[in-house]
Scaffold this motif. Sequence first.
Motif, PDB file in Angstrom:
ATOM      1  N   PHE A  91       0.711  -1.187   0.075  1.00  7.97           N
ATOM      2  CA  PHE A  91       0.001   0.005   0.096  1.00  7.97           C
ATOM      3  C   PHE A  91       0.969   1.289   0.238  1.00  7.97           C
ATOM      4  O   PHE A  91       0.462   2.310  -0.531  1.00  7.97           O
ATOM      5  CB  PHE A  91      -0.964  -0.107   1.166  1.00  7.97           C
ATOM      6  CG  PHE A  91      -2.330   0.675   0.949  1.00  7.97           C
ATOM      7  CD1 PHE A  91      -2.335   1.888   0.515  1.00  7.97           C
ATOM      8  CD2 PHE A  91      -3.580  -0.087   1.079  1.00  7.97           C
ATOM      9  CE1 PHE A  91      -3.712   2.483   0.287  1.00  7.97           C
ATOM     10  CE2 PHE A  91      -4.765   0.514   0.924  1.00  7.97           C
ATOM     11  CZ  PHE A  91      -4.567   1.881   0.328  1.00  7.97           C
ATOM     12  N   LEU A  92       2.082   1.178   0.642  1.00  5.53           N
ATOM     13  CA  LEU A  92       2.789   2.058   0.666  1.00  5.53           C
ATOM     14  C   LEU A  92       4.196   2.236   0.019  1.00  5.53           C
ATOM     15  O   LEU A  92       4.941   2.927   0.425  1.00  5.53           O
ATOM     16  CB  LEU A  92       3.325   2.710   2.296  1.00  5.53           C
ATOM     17  CG  LEU A  92       2.117   3.142   3.077  1.00  5.53           C
ATOM     18  CD1 LEU A  92       2.454   3.293   4.436  1.00  5.53           C
ATOM     19  CD2 LEU A  92       1.538   4.479   2.538  1.00  5.53           C
ATOM     20  N   GLU A  93       4.036   1.545  -1.039  1.00  5.70           N
ATOM     21  CA  GLU A  93       5.374   1.352  -1.704  1.00  5.70           C
ATOM     22  C   GLU A  93       6.051   2.466  -2.438  1.00  5.70           C
ATOM     23  O   GLU A  93       7.183   2.560  -2.813  1.00  5.70           O
ATOM     24  CB  GLU A  93       5.287   0.121  -2.783  1.00  5.70           C
ATOM     25  CG  GLU A  93       4.239   0.306  -3.748  1.00  5.70           C
ATOM     26  CD  GLU A  93       4.149  -0.980  -4.716  1.00  5.70           C
ATOM     27  OE1 GLU A  93       4.563  -2.026  -4.441  1.00  5.70           O
ATOM     28  OE2 GLU A  93       3.268  -0.767  -5.799  1.00  5.70           O
ATOM     29  N   ALA A  95      -8.006   3.476   8.549  1.00  2.00           N
ATOM     30  CA  ALA A  95      -9.070   3.887   7.607  1.00  2.00           C
ATOM     31  C   ALA A  95      -8.613   5.013   6.647  1.00  2.00           C
ATOM     32  O   ALA A  95      -9.049   5.181   5.589  1.00  2.00           O
ATOM     33  CB  ALA A  95     -10.289   4.503   8.432  1.00  2.00           C
ATOM     34  N   ARG A  96      -7.460   5.609   7.153  1.00  2.00           N
ATOM     35  CA  ARG A  96      -6.918   6.732   6.192  1.00  2.00           C
ATOM     36  C   ARG A  96      -6.373   6.276   4.890  1.00  2.00           C
ATOM     37  O   ARG A  96      -6.205   6.845   3.953  1.00  2.00           O
ATOM     38  CB  ARG A  96      -5.769   7.475   7.042  1.00  2.00           C
ATOM     39  CG  ARG A  96      -4.399   6.601   7.316  1.00  2.00           C
ATOM     40  CD  ARG A  96      -3.481   7.168   8.134  1.00  2.00           C
ATOM     41  NE  ARG A  96      -4.018   7.323   9.306  1.00  2.00           N
ATOM     42  CZ  ARG A  96      -3.290   7.802  10.598  1.00  2.00           C
ATOM     43  NH1 ARG A  96      -2.378   8.482  10.416  1.00  2.00           N
ATOM     44  NH2 ARG A  96      -3.859   7.564  11.598  1.00  2.00           N
ATOM     45  N   PHE A  97      -6.088   4.904   4.848  1.00  2.00           N
ATOM     46  CA  PHE A  97      -5.609   4.105   3.554  1.00  2.00           C
ATOM     47  C   PHE A  97      -6.553   4.056   2.808  1.00  2.00           C
ATOM     48  O   PHE A  97      -7.083   2.634   2.896  1.00  2.00           O
ATOM     49  CB  PHE A  97      -4.505   3.136   4.145  1.00  2.00           C
ATOM     50  CG  PHE A  97      -3.460   3.427   4.945  1.00  2.00           C
ATOM     51  CD1 PHE A  97      -2.441   4.318   4.363  1.00  2.00           C
ATOM     52  CD2 PHE A  97      -3.472   3.244   6.194  1.00  2.00           C
ATOM     53  CE1 PHE A  97      -1.356   4.517   5.058  1.00  2.00           C
ATOM     54  CE2 PHE A  97      -2.470   3.737   6.999  1.00  2.00           C
ATOM     55  CZ  PHE A  97      -1.328   4.399   6.383  1.00  2.00           C
ATOM     56  N   ASP A  98      -7.102   4.672   1.740  1.00  2.00           N
ATOM     57  CA  ASP A  98      -8.298   4.487   1.051  1.00  2.00           C
ATOM     58  C   ASP A  98      -7.952   4.540  -0.364  1.00  2.00           C
ATOM     59  O   ASP A  98      -9.012   4.670  -1.010  1.00  2.00           O
ATOM     60  CB  ASP A  98      -9.284   5.351   1.575  1.00  2.00           C
ATOM     61  CG  ASP A  98      -9.031   6.831   1.505  1.00  2.00           C
ATOM     62  OD1 ASP A  98      -7.961   7.244   0.895  1.00  2.00           O
ATOM     63  OD2 ASP A  98      -9.740   7.870   2.054  1.00  2.00           O
ATOM     64  N   ALA A 149      -5.842   1.896  -6.731  1.00  2.00           N
ATOM     65  CA  ALA A 149      -6.606   0.909  -7.722  1.00  2.00           C
ATOM     66  C   ALA A 149      -6.589   1.741  -9.251  1.00  2.00           C
ATOM     67  O   ALA A 149      -6.999   2.813  -9.220  1.00  2.00           O
ATOM     68  CB  ALA A 149      -7.821   0.347  -7.296  1.00  2.00           C
ATOM     69  N   SER A 150      -6.344   1.038 -10.310  1.00  2.00           N
ATOM     70  CA  SER A 150      -6.302   1.752 -11.542  1.00  2.00           C
ATOM     71  C   SER A 150      -7.591   1.606 -12.226  1.00  2.00           C
ATOM     72  O   SER A 150      -7.729   2.520 -13.089  1.00  2.00           O
ATOM     73  CB  SER A 150      -5.135   1.074 -12.228  1.00  2.00           C
ATOM     74  OG  SER A 150      -5.287  -0.297 -12.454  1.00  2.00           O
ATOM     75  N   ASP A 151      -8.408   0.945 -11.961  1.00  2.00           N
ATOM     76  CA  ASP A 151      -9.622   0.615 -12.694  1.00  2.00           C
ATOM     77  C   ASP A 151     -10.845   0.768 -11.736  1.00  2.00           C
ATOM     78  O   ASP A 151     -11.920  -0.235 -12.086  1.00  2.00           O
ATOM     79  CB  ASP A 151      -9.371  -0.633 -13.325  1.00  2.00           C
ATOM     80  CG  ASP A 151      -9.358  -1.781 -12.518  1.00  2.00           C
ATOM     81  OD1 ASP A 151      -8.768  -1.814 -11.344  1.00  2.00           O
ATOM     82  OD2 ASP A 151      -9.437  -3.043 -13.397  1.00  2.00           O
ATOM     83  N   PRO A 152     -11.108   1.640 -11.032  1.00  2.00           N
ATOM     84  CA  PRO A 152     -12.501   1.449 -10.097  1.00  2.00           C
ATOM     85  C   PRO A 152     -13.693   1.995 -10.854  1.00  2.00           C
ATOM     86  O   PRO A 152     -13.243   2.858 -11.755  1.00  2.00           O
ATOM     87  CB  PRO A 152     -11.987   2.379  -8.958  1.00  2.00           C
ATOM     88  CG  PRO A 152     -11.145   3.461  -9.753  1.00  2.00           C
ATOM     89  CD  PRO A 152     -10.157   2.816 -10.666  1.00  2.00           C
ATOM     90  N   LYS A 156     -11.040  -1.820  -3.818  1.00  2.00           N
ATOM     91  CA  LYS A 156      -9.990  -2.270  -4.813  1.00  2.00           C
ATOM     92  C   LYS A 156      -8.660  -2.129  -4.276  1.00  2.00           C
ATOM     93  O   LYS A 156      -7.900  -2.694  -4.143  1.00  2.00           O
ATOM     94  CB  LYS A 156     -10.156  -2.031  -6.459  1.00  2.00           C
ATOM     95  CG  LYS A 156     -11.176  -2.463  -6.953  1.00  2.00           C
ATOM     96  CD  LYS A 156     -11.379  -2.463  -8.327  1.00  2.00           C
ATOM     97  CE  LYS A 156     -12.327  -3.227  -9.132  1.00  2.00           C
ATOM     98  NZ  LYS A 156     -12.644  -3.020 -10.506  1.00  2.00           N
ATOM     99  N   SER A 157      -8.565  -0.650  -3.788  1.00  2.00           N
ATOM    100  CA  SER A 157      -7.150  -0.317  -3.356  1.00  2.00           C
ATOM    101  C   SER A 157      -6.827  -1.040  -2.334  1.00  2.00           C
ATOM    102  O   SER A 157      -5.800  -1.617  -1.945  1.00  2.00           O
ATOM    103  CB  SER A 157      -7.282   1.326  -3.019  1.00  2.00           C
ATOM    104  OG  SER A 157      -7.445   2.092  -4.052  1.00  2.00           O
ATOM    105  N   ARG A 158      -7.732  -1.117  -1.368  1.00  2.00           N
ATOM    106  CA  ARG A 158      -7.567  -2.052  -0.145  1.00  2.00           C
ATOM    107  C   ARG A 158      -7.138  -3.212  -0.139  1.00  2.00           C
ATOM    108  O   ARG A 158      -6.390  -4.134   0.600  1.00  2.00           O
ATOM    109  CB  ARG A 158      -8.560  -1.679   1.239  1.00  2.00           C
ATOM    110  CG  ARG A 158      -8.752  -0.430   1.661  1.00  2.00           C
ATOM    111  CD  ARG A 158     -10.096   0.046   2.532  1.00  2.00           C
ATOM    112  NE  ARG A 158      -9.770   1.293   2.923  1.00  2.00           N
ATOM    113  CZ  ARG A 158     -10.821   2.147   3.487  1.00  2.00           C
ATOM    114  NH1 ARG A 158     -12.039   1.432   3.433  1.00  2.00           N
ATOM    115  NH2 ARG A 158     -10.475   3.273   4.084  1.00  2.00           N
TER     116      ARG A 158
END
Length: 485
Positions: free
Chosen positions: A95-97, A322-325, A333-336, A345-347
Motif C-alpha cells: 500500500f505504501l510502496e 481507515a486513512r489508507f483508502d 487501484a487503477s480501474d475503479p 480495490k485499493s485496500r
Amino acid sequence: MSLFDLKLQEINSRLAGKELSVTDLVDQSLAKIGDVDSKVRAFLRVDEEGARRTARELDDQLAFGGDRGLLFGLPAGIKDNIVTEGITTTCASRFLENYDPIYDATVIKKLKQAQSVTIGKLNMDEFAMGGSNENSAYHVTTNPWNPEYVPGGSSGGSAASVAAGEVYFSLGSDTGGSIRQPASYCGVVGLKPTYGLVSRFGLVAFASSLDQIGPLTKNVEDAAYVLQAIAGHDPQDSTSANVSIPDYIGALSGDVKGLRIAVPKEYMGQGVDPAVKDSVLSALKVLEGLGAVWEEVSMPHTEYAVATYYLIASSEASSNLARFDGVRYGVRASDPDNLLDLYVKSRSQGFGPEVKRRIMLGTYALSSGYYDAYYLKAQKVRTLIKQDFDNVFQNYDVIIGPTAPTTAFKIGEQVGDPLTMYLNDILTIPVNLAGVPAISVPCGLAEGMPVGLQIIGKALDEATVLRVAHAFEQHTEHHKQRPAL
C-alpha cells in the motif's frame, strides 16, 4: 574482529584519537550488509549514498574537533514504519510502496542531533502486525542464528540486523512485544520504554495507545546511550510525557544489592519451554548472588491479556488504517468503477492477509451492538491488568520472567495458525497494556537458539530496569555470543 564488537566508548576513543573514521564504520556496515544480507534479508532498502555523505560530513567535523553527539558516527538501521525524509517508508506494505516522506520522525531528528548515521530501512511485519516477520509484503527476514527460523516480529529486521552485525544499533517499535520478542529470538538487547517517554510523531500508527519506539542493541550500555538520545517530551505528540529525563548511562552502577524481584507464577507456568524456564531460573540465581532477593507472586489477570490486547489493538488498527483508502495515501487501484469501488480495490490490492484480518476483527469489535460486549469490556480488563502491575510494584522493584515462552520457531511453522502465533506474545503483551518499561536481554541458549530474559519496571523507571539488566550482563557472557554467519 568487527568494529561493531567494540563498546561505544571504545569507538569514541578511537574516533577522538584519529585511529578510526566514521567512513570506516560506514564501510564496515555496508560491507557486512553486502556479505550477509542476501541470507538474512534484514533490509528493505539501503541508503548508501546518504550514509556515505553523512560519514564525510562527520569526518570533516572530526578533523576540526569540537563537541560530538552522543551517538557520533554510529551506523543505525531504522524500522520501516518510522518515517525518514528522503528514504521511502513502506511499513513493509504494498500500500505504501511509493511513499516518500517529506519530513523526519522526531526520533530520527534526535538521532541526527546525536550524529548517528542512518544506513537504511529494515524489514518488518506489514504495518507491524505479526510476530515472525513472515507478514512482510516483500520478503521474509531470517534468523541469523539459523536461516530456517524466524527472527521474530514485528521488528524482526531490526533485531536481525544487529545480531548479524550489519549495524551498530537499530530502532524498532513495540505494540505487544515487537521489540522484545525478536530481541529474544535473535540474542540481542531490546528495550521497550514507558509509553510516552519516546515521541511517536512520525511512527506510522498501528495501535496508538500501545505503540512505543525503542532501541535494539548488542548490550545494555548501548541501549542506555540510545535511549538517552531519543527520550524526551515532544509537543508534536499529544501522548508524549512531559517529564525530566534522568541519566540512564550513569544509572549503570552494577549494584543490585537489596533489590526486590517479583517472579509471577503465570509467567513460568504452562506453555513455557523447560529449557527457557531453566535459563530464567539460572539468571535469577546470578542476581541472587549479587545481593538481590526474589519471590514468586501472582498476576491473576495475565491469562486475559492476549484476548484483551487483540481486541484493543485491532480496534485501534481499524481506526488508524481507515486513512489508507486509495485517495490520500499510498497505492490507488487503477480501474475503479466508482468511489466505493476505489476503496475496496485499493485496500484489497494494498493490504496483506494479516492486516485485513485485524482490520475486520477491529471493525467488528467497534460496530454497533458489539462495542460494549467487546471493546469496552477489553478496556475494563486492561485496567485490571494494569492494577496487577501496580499491586506488585508496591512491594517489588522489578518483575522478571521469560521474554517469550519458547525460542524461535521455524519459518512457515505457524503462519497458517494465527491463534498460536498470537500466543507467542503472552508474556510481552501485559507490559504494553500497562504502559510500563521492559527490556529483553540474552540469558542463554536452548538447542542452539537464544533465550531472552525480560525485566519489567515501574512506569518511567527505565533507570532501574537498565541497572538490573546491566548488572546481570556484567556477570554473564550470554550477550557476547554471536551467530556463526
